[in-house]
Design an enzyme around this catalytic site. Sequence first.
Site, PDB file in Angstrom:
ATOM      1  N   ASP A 135       0.850  -1.192   0.000  1.00  0.00           N
ATOM      2  CA  ASP A 135       0.000   0.000   0.000  1.00  0.00           C
ATOM      3  C   ASP A 135       0.883   1.238   0.000  1.00  0.00           C
ATOM      4  OD1 ASP A 135      -2.432   1.324  -0.074  1.00  0.00           O
ATOM      5  OD2 ASP A 135      -2.665   1.354   2.110  1.00  0.00           O
ATOM      6  N   HIS A 142      -3.402  13.905   1.197  1.00  0.00           N
ATOM      7  CA  HIS A 142      -3.674  12.972   2.290  1.00  0.00           C
ATOM      8  C   HIS A 142      -2.492  12.939   3.255  1.00  0.00           C
ATOM      9  CE1 HIS A 142      -5.048   9.421   4.457  1.00  0.00           C
ATOM     10  NE2 HIS A 142      -3.916   8.808   4.173  1.00  0.00           N
ATOM     11  N   GLU A 207     -10.561   4.175   3.562  1.00  0.00           N
ATOM     12  CA  GLU A 207      -9.610   4.880   2.705  1.00  0.00           C
ATOM     13  C   GLU A 207     -10.013   4.622   1.262  1.00  0.00           C
ATOM     14  OE1 GLU A 207      -5.538   3.968   3.899  1.00  0.00           O
ATOM     15  OE2 GLU A 207      -5.675   5.503   5.478  1.00  0.00           O
ATOM     16  N   GLU A 209      -9.215   4.291  -2.289  1.00  0.00           N
ATOM     17  CA  GLU A 209      -7.981   4.023  -3.022  1.00  0.00           C
ATOM     18  C   GLU A 209      -8.305   3.313  -4.334  1.00  0.00           C
ATOM     19  OE1 GLU A 209      -4.691   2.325  -0.920  1.00  0.00           O
ATOM     20  OE2 GLU A 209      -5.368   3.076   1.042  1.00  0.00           O
ATOM     21  N   ASP A 241      -9.347   0.601   1.911  1.00  0.00           N
ATOM     22  CA  ASP A 241      -8.378   0.183   2.932  1.00  0.00           C
ATOM     23  C   ASP A 241      -8.926   0.589   4.304  1.00  0.00           C
ATOM     24  OD1 ASP A 241      -6.137  -0.536   4.362  1.00  0.00           O
ATOM     25  OD2 ASP A 241      -4.963   1.207   3.754  1.00  0.00           O
ATOM     26  N   ARG A 245      -8.282   3.957  13.274  1.00  0.00           N
ATOM     27  CA  ARG A 245      -7.357   5.073  13.529  1.00  0.00           C
ATOM     28  C   ARG A 245      -6.807   5.088  14.941  1.00  0.00           C
ATOM     29  NH1 ARG A 245      -5.913   5.965   8.508  1.00  0.00           N
ATOM     30  NH2 ARG A 245      -7.650   6.661   7.194  1.00  0.00           N
ATOM     31  N   GLN A 248      -4.157   2.528  15.064  1.00  0.00           N
ATOM     32  CA  GLN A 248      -3.046   3.041  14.259  1.00  0.00           C
ATOM     33  C   GLN A 248      -2.224   4.081  15.020  1.00  0.00           C
ATOM     34  OE1 GLN A 248      -4.375   4.804  10.554  1.00  0.00           O
ATOM     35  NE2 GLN A 248      -2.306   5.271   9.852  1.00  0.00           N
ATOM     36  N   LYS A 261      -4.792  -2.046  10.022  1.00  0.00           N
ATOM     37  CA  LYS A 261      -5.204  -2.114   8.622  1.00  0.00           C
ATOM     38  C   LYS A 261      -5.278  -3.529   8.068  1.00  0.00           C
ATOM     39  CE  LYS A 261      -3.497   2.450   7.379  1.00  0.00           C
ATOM     40  NZ  LYS A 261      -4.475   2.959   6.398  1.00  0.00           N
ATOM     41  N   THR A 265      -9.653  -5.555   3.791  1.00  0.00           N
ATOM     42  CA  THR A 265      -9.437  -4.630   2.666  1.00  0.00           C
ATOM     43  C   THR A 265     -10.395  -5.104   1.587  1.00  0.00           C
ATOM     44  OG1 THR A 265      -7.094  -4.479   3.238  1.00  0.00           O
ATOM     45  CG2 THR A 265      -7.713  -3.704   1.039  1.00  0.00           C
ATOM     46  N   GLU A 381      -9.839  12.760   7.760  1.00  0.00           N
ATOM     47  CA  GLU A 381      -9.617  14.091   7.194  1.00  0.00           C
ATOM     48  C   GLU A 381     -10.918  14.880   7.102  1.00  0.00           C
ATOM     49  OE1 GLU A 381      -6.958  13.668   3.514  1.00  0.00           O
ATOM     50  OE2 GLU A 381      -7.326  11.623   4.174  1.00  0.00           O
TER      51      GLU A 381
END
Length: 435
Positions: A135, A142, A207, A209, A241, A245, A248, A261, A265, A381
């Site tokens: 990844d 970002h 996420e 992607e 993804d 958080r 993380q 993560k 997925t 975000e």
Amino acid sequence: MINETHKPALRSWVATANDPDSDFSIQNLPFAIFRRQGSQEAFRVGVAIGDQVLDLGQPAVCAALGLDASVTAALAQPALNGLMAQGPAVWSALRLALSRALREGSPLQTTLQGALLPQAQVEYALPARIGDYTDFYTSVYHATNVGKLFRPDNPLLPNYKWVPIGYHGRSSSIGVSGQAFHRPKGQLMAPGATAPVLAPSQRMDIELELGIFIGQGNALGQSIPMTEAEDHVFGLCLLNDWSARDIQAWEYQPLGPFLAKNFATTLSPWVVTLEALAPYRTVPFRPAEDPQPLPYLDTPANRRRGALDIQLEVLIQTAKMKQAGLAPHRLVQTSYRHAYWTIAQLVTHHTVNGCNLQPGDLFGSGTLSGPTLDQAGALLELTTGGKHPISLPNGETRTFLQDGDTVLLRGHCSQAGAARIGFGVCEGTLLPARG
Ligand code: MN
């Protein structure tokens, strides 16, 4: 790169492919692994046309298309790896054969009509056996937005504009659209606490992607130069993804994401080939004042057309919305053209040390946030770290995901003078944590 298969005027005898809003025009021709829903049939390769799948796992279909024995054998496999390994000349010849066979007026219409199945009546498997998954982190927006939240005084690390940043992910938990998974547990360190606790994540995120499937690999020890990089790329799909958080934030230093993560997925089932996307090439985004890429990551072709303008969106459908029969609500709209590093640069950088890629390997683009916060590809975000909730039309709000939320990614390319190329949908649902 542009050839007869891209002609916007082409029409298919499968009428739904001619709908200007169809994701699967005759200029697209993406591949998936499918079988009849609820059946015990073997999974095999299909190509999308309108709202149908053409079954390429039938030797009679391959014979009608004039395909040789090795391609015919690859198309009967329950994964695209065999086709991916055959390289761009084979992929291109197959695309041309399919384009000609599915056009209005094709003499093959009667033969192929019996090999069509409605997409509504099939189920999908992952497009490939994914050996390795890497990844990346290709949106500078970002990287900056997230950096501000995790490291306010030092948002964009000094290596960002020099080296395509990535980490080795986990392939065992990658699933196909429709995937549902339980809210993960992990170590959470509350602000001001002196010790972490083991608890379900409270900051579940997405996420937005793109997934990039490697076609032909390279031998261990041999690098892939930029001039050859795209010959090793089979195609693209949508990728979510899912990210915890809070897990993380506690675990990510010094070695990067780990359990935050690797629990799920999700990929869209259809892989859109790089050839199909040729009309949507564009100039990569890199401000003139930024450092130029090192020579091994720089070619005139990449500067001219290394990027792709793929429109992307994220939608949410909460449990309450489902109960009330409300359609998914769009949270974000952005484009892949804002990415800082191109696909060719990712392939070349990944192999510059001699690392070998293999057919079916998957790259994630990294969260594809655009220049403004309303184009961000993650809730982290969009809500500025959970501080500013998003309002949904039914009165609900979200900072991070709630149990029962379904998230959908969509993508398409469209512009005047070219046919629409769509990616279908990548859908996944968050279930409550296991007791
Ligand atoms: Mn990611």
